[in-house]
Scaffold this motif. Structure first.
Motif, mmCIF file in Angstrom:
data_model
loop_
_atom_site.group_PDB
_atom_site.id
_atom_site.type_symbol
_atom_site.label_atom_id
_atom_site.label_comp_id
_atom_site.label_asym_id
_atom_site.label_seq_id
_atom_site.Cartn_x
_atom_site.Cartn_y
_atom_site.Cartn_z
ATOM 1 N N TRP A 45 0.836 -1.194 0.000
ATOM 2 C CA TRP A 45 0.000 0.000 0.000
ATOM 3 C C TRP A 45 0.868 1.240 0.000
ATOM 4 O O TRP A 45 1.117 1.878 1.024
ATOM 5 C CB TRP A 45 -0.956 -0.041 1.196
ATOM 6 N N MET B 99 1.927 4.652 -2.856
ATOM 7 C CA MET B 99 1.647 5.297 -4.148
ATOM 8 C C MET B 99 2.368 6.629 -4.210
ATOM 9 O O MET B 99 2.754 7.195 -3.188
ATOM 10 C CB MET B 99 0.132 5.513 -4.338
ATOM 11 N N ALA B 100 2.545 7.144 -5.421
ATOM 12 C CA ALA B 100 3.059 8.493 -5.600
ATOM 13 C C ALA B 100 1.981 9.479 -5.173
ATOM 14 O O ALA B 100 0.777 9.171 -5.207
ATOM 15 C CB ALA B 100 3.452 8.723 -7.053
ATOM 16 N N LEU B 101 2.423 10.669 -4.754
ATOM 17 C CA LEU B 101 1.480 11.678 -4.250
ATOM 18 C C LEU B 101 1.698 13.024 -4.930
ATOM 19 O O LEU B 101 0.812 13.862 -4.938
ATOM 20 C CB LEU B 101 1.672 11.804 -2.735
ATOM 21 N N VAL C 13 1.061 3.183 3.727
ATOM 22 C CA VAL C 13 0.338 2.734 4.911
ATOM 23 C C VAL C 13 1.269 1.870 5.752
ATOM 24 O O VAL C 13 1.871 0.915 5.249
ATOM 25 C CB VAL C 13 -0.919 1.935 4.506
ATOM 26 N N ALA D 289 -3.508 6.852 -11.585
ATOM 27 C CA ALA D 289 -2.555 5.787 -11.227
ATOM 28 C C ALA D 289 -2.263 5.810 -9.734
ATOM 29 O O ALA D 289 -1.765 4.852 -9.181
ATOM 30 C CB ALA D 289 -1.250 5.969 -11.996
ATOM 31 N N TRP D 290 -2.596 6.935 -9.084
ATOM 32 C CA TRP D 290 -2.230 7.114 -7.684
ATOM 33 C C TRP D 290 -3.409 6.732 -6.811
ATOM 34 O O TRP D 290 -4.176 7.572 -6.334
ATOM 35 C CB TRP D 290 -1.767 8.553 -7.454
ATOM 36 N N VAL D 291 -3.532 5.445 -6.592
ATOM 37 C CA VAL D 291 -4.611 4.885 -5.784
ATOM 38 C C VAL D 291 -4.043 3.664 -5.073
ATOM 39 O O VAL D 291 -3.168 2.974 -5.604
ATOM 40 C CB VAL D 291 -5.811 4.515 -6.698
ATOM 41 N N MET D 292 -4.488 3.423 -3.856
ATOM 42 C CA MET D 292 -4.024 2.237 -3.121
ATOM 43 C C MET D 292 -5.063 1.837 -2.089
ATOM 44 O O MET D 292 -5.924 2.639 -1.713
ATOM 45 C CB MET D 292 -2.692 2.527 -2.409
ATOM 46 N N ALA D 293 -4.984 0.593 -1.635
ATOM 47 C CA ALA D 293 -5.823 0.161 -0.529
ATOM 48 C C ALA D 293 -5.326 0.832 0.742
ATOM 49 O O ALA D 293 -4.150 1.188 0.861
ATOM 50 C CB ALA D 293 -5.764 -1.354 -0.394
ATOM 51 N N LEU D 294 -6.239 0.981 1.716
ATOM 52 C CA LEU D 294 -5.896 1.680 2.957
ATOM 53 C C LEU D 294 -6.297 0.855 4.178
ATOM 54 O O LEU D 294 -5.784 1.066 5.266
ATOM 55 C CB LEU D 294 -6.621 3.032 2.972
ATOM 56 N N ALA E 71 -7.293 4.909 -0.661
ATOM 57 C CA ALA E 71 -6.811 6.291 -0.728
ATOM 58 C C ALA E 71 -6.469 6.579 -2.176
ATOM 59 O O ALA E 71 -6.003 5.681 -2.899
ATOM 60 C CB ALA E 71 -5.579 6.466 0.157
ATOM 61 N N LEU E 72 -6.728 7.803 -2.611
ATOM 62 C CA LEU E 72 -6.390 8.159 -3.991
ATOM 63 C C LEU E 72 -6.129 9.654 -4.099
ATOM 64 O O LEU E 72 -6.529 10.422 -3.232
ATOM 65 C CB LEU E 72 -7.482 7.729 -4.971
ATOM 66 N N VAL E 73 -5.429 10.017 -5.174
ATOM 67 C CA VAL E 73 -5.041 11.400 -5.395
ATOM 68 C C VAL E 73 -5.865 11.975 -6.541
ATOM 69 O O VAL E 73 -5.924 11.388 -7.624
ATOM 70 C CB VAL E 73 -3.533 11.494 -5.723
ATOM 71 N N VAL F 287 -14.753 9.391 2.762
ATOM 72 C CA VAL F 287 -14.516 9.593 4.192
ATOM 73 C C VAL F 287 -13.861 10.972 4.289
ATOM 74 O O VAL F 287 -12.698 11.131 3.924
ATOM 75 C CB VAL F 287 -13.576 8.509 4.760
ATOM 76 N N VAL G 288 -6.250 17.055 4.501
ATOM 77 C CA VAL G 288 -5.318 16.402 3.566
ATOM 78 C C VAL G 288 -5.845 16.449 2.129
ATOM 79 O O VAL G 288 -5.062 16.401 1.184
ATOM 80 C CB VAL G 288 -4.988 14.938 3.962
ATOM 81 N N HIS H 36 -2.835 17.845 0.194
ATOM 82 C CA HIS H 36 -2.132 16.854 -0.633
ATOM 83 C C HIS H 36 -2.991 16.306 -1.779
ATOM 84 O O HIS H 36 -2.560 15.370 -2.458
ATOM 85 C CB HIS H 36 -1.690 15.676 0.240
ATOM 86 N N LEU I 298 -5.333 14.404 -1.462
ATOM 87 C CA LEU I 298 -5.452 13.002 -1.055
ATOM 88 C C LEU I 298 -6.847 12.747 -0.495
ATOM 89 O O LEU I 298 -7.285 13.442 0.416
ATOM 90 C CB LEU I 298 -4.373 12.741 0.001
ATOM 91 N N VAL J 152 -9.827 9.827 0.909
ATOM 92 C CA VAL J 152 -10.049 8.515 1.517
ATOM 93 C C VAL J 152 -11.488 8.095 1.222
ATOM 94 O O VAL J 152 -12.408 8.918 1.272
ATOM 95 C CB VAL J 152 -9.808 8.576 3.041
#
Lengths: 184, 184
Positions: A37, A39-41, A51, B36-41, B49-51, B125, B130, B134, B136, B138
């Motif tokens: 978990w 990623m780039a930000l 995470v 491309a900037w997404v991940m499980a949290l 989470a994603l940008v 959420v 943030v 950022h 960012l 959730v």
């Protein structure tokens, strides 16, 4: 084989979603854990988000030192990545037990893991509330390197290297997918 | 072919780091962008989470509706993903211009993109600080589905399907890598 990557292109080292190793060092102790978990930000200055569970020893070292590194492992290291993801540095000296080769890059604040194909040295950007609430950490990338056999000119070139150098993408339970062919 | 995925296993749909499409709908307008900037949290309840850049129209729709969906596109859709990542829904009706097929899943709050291989319906959420600082975001995953030709029993099985159904992993500038072979 470790060659510097321009910081504004550092995001490309993790943009395709590899599972990574996160390392930190403080007070003479180092630790490395596996993390999917991440990623780039941001591009420039480059930032990353990742995470880190409250139970992890790496998180403790990161918070104490204010620094961490991301190493991008390859298929040849799958067994090591699983071991580093299923044992805690709290209970054992993982680096010694699993014979993890650490690279002492003089310009990096945290140890990098040898045998990997890319590395990002990072400084914590404190976000205490989301760190606590979501185990979510932000870092600014201060150094980036890649193995020139697979990353060159700002792009991955897995097709010209042995299959063991392809990045690893964890699904669950030690089951991975290696990165595949280019699509343009 | 769209079959439900147990929510505690929903993270597996993006754990291997695919580039995704993010969609949102509000007040009769829908939009889809590539990210491309997404991940499980988190696992359970599953979170992501994603940008989302401040300039994106999808972010505006997400903030207005409180919902968004993640669709995981496949190699056959590479051209569409690039188009959706390089044009803004502010300037044009991307969905119509690029003939994006939206699936109206009755239990989903946001539109899902047809032809993809996995989908996560999410509720924002709120993390206003943030989000602002950022970009960012959730989300809590409230529904998950996958194409059973490639995801079944909690695991990806790309080896038994056509290559066009493999997930896409963006490097930069419309250059992708498809996901590759299993490593256990």
């Amino acid at each position: 084989m470790r060659t510097p990557v321009d910081l504004p292109k550092a995001y490309r080292l993790i943009n395709h979603g590899p599972t990574v190793l996160v390392s930190a060092r403080h007070g003479g102790r180092s630790n490395v854990m596996a993390a999917a978990w991440v990623m780039a930000l941001d591009f420039d200055p480059p930032k990353v988000a990742l995470v880190l569970d409250k139970a992890t020893y790496t998180r403790e070292l990161l918070l104490a030192s204010g620094h961490f590194a991301i190493s991008v492992p390859c298929a040849a290291q799958a067994r090591l990545v699983t071991a580093l993801g299923t044992h805690s540095g709290r209970d054992a000296d993982k680096l010694s037990d699993f014979q993890v080769p650490l690279l002492d890059e003089p310009t990096a604040a945290s140890p990098l893991v040898g045998g990997c194909v890319a590395w990002l040295d990072c400084e914590r950007v404190p976000e205490p509330e989301v760190e606590q609430r979501h185990d979510l950490f932000v870092g600014r990338v201060t150094g980036a390197w890649a193995d020139a056999r697979v990353f060159d000119g700002g792009h991955w070139h897995f097709e010209r290297a042995p299959a063991g150098l392809r990045t690893l993408h964890h699904v669950a339970g030690g089951h991975y997918l290696a990165i595949g062919e280019a699509i343009d």
